[in-house]
Design a protein around this motif. Sequence first.
Motif, short mmCIF file in Angstrom:
data_model
loop_
_atom_site.label_atom_id
_atom_site.label_comp_id
_atom_site.label_asym_id
_atom_site.label_seq_id
_atom_site.Cartn_x
_atom_site.Cartn_y
_atom_site.Cartn_z
N TYR A 39 25.22 49.92 51.15
CA TYR A 39 26.84 49.74 51.22
C TYR A 39 27.17 51.27 51.22
CZ TYR A 39 31.65 48.75 49.98
OH TYR A 39 33.20 48.35 50.18
N TYR A 79 20.65 54.82 56.84
CA TYR A 79 20.72 53.48 56.68
C TYR A 79 19.55 52.59 56.98
CZ TYR A 79 22.13 48.55 57.96
OH TYR A 79 22.05 47.44 58.23
N ILE A 98 24.54 42.13 58.67
CA ILE A 98 25.04 43.61 58.46
C ILE A 98 24.56 44.45 59.59
CG2 ILE A 98 24.81 45.98 57.27
CD1 ILE A 98 24.04 44.13 54.61
N ALA A 128 27.67 43.77 53.61
CA ALA A 128 27.15 44.45 52.32
C ALA A 128 27.29 43.99 50.94
CB ALA A 128 27.18 46.07 52.78
#
Length: 130
Positions: free
Chosen positions: A57, A76, A97, A113
């Motif tokens: 997140y 990420y 996502i 997320a």
Amino acid sequence: MALKVELKPKERIIIGQVVIRNDEQRTRFFIEGDAPILREKDILTAASADTPAKKIYLAIQLMYLAQDPTHEHETYFQLVREFINAAPSALPHVHEINNRILSDDLYKALKAARKLIAYEAELIENAKRV
């Protein structure tokens, strides 16, 4: 059309690269233009990113707020690889996502997320029962 925002006393909001903290009384203002906006309830700090899903997140949050979100892509994707290796059942959440990120809808990627964080909490709770 302007976005109307009401802030509670002492509440914070991020608009673009700026953190705004409200004073002692409730405030209402209108935002015109295009900038990333996060209310305090949606902001995650590095210190509070204490689980793998929360770290994902946080990486998305940094993408959302950055002028060039590609700087956070490597972080990420590394976090996502590690998460999927540990919890393959989370793949549908990660797909959602990723689709949001690929369609450049980072705000909705943040919302997705949040679902991943909730799913992670369920996994941890189930593991404690066993």
